[in-house]
Design a protein around this motif. Structure first.
Motif: not given
Length: 71
Positions: A57-71
């Motif tokens: 419970g000491y830290y957060y791990v954030t998982v991210c997707s690849p950048y989304l393409s901008k339309h």
């Protein structure tokens, strides 16, 4: 600071970018961990992300997707 005298939850935030975000979410749900944030779109960063707490419970791990393409 003394590592033996710290407060839980005042730790580090780690970010990881994965190529298959949906698979990462499926695998995350099978773990015995605390989910801090379910998958959501982070508009400022331009990607999907989820966050979990480490086992202590000491830290957060954030998982991210690849950048989304901008339309």
């Amino acid at each position: 600071m003394d590592p033996n005298n710290g407060e839980v939850g005042n730790g580090l935030l780690l970010f990881f970018r994965v190529s298959d975000f949906d698979e990462a979410w499926e695998r995350t749900q099978s773990l015995v961990i605390t989910i801090g944030e379910k998958p959501h779109l982070n508009l400022l960063a331009g990607h999907n992300e989820l966050s979990v707490r480490d086992l202590d419970g000491y830290y957060y791990v954030t998982v991210c997707s690849p950048y989304l393409s901008k339309h």
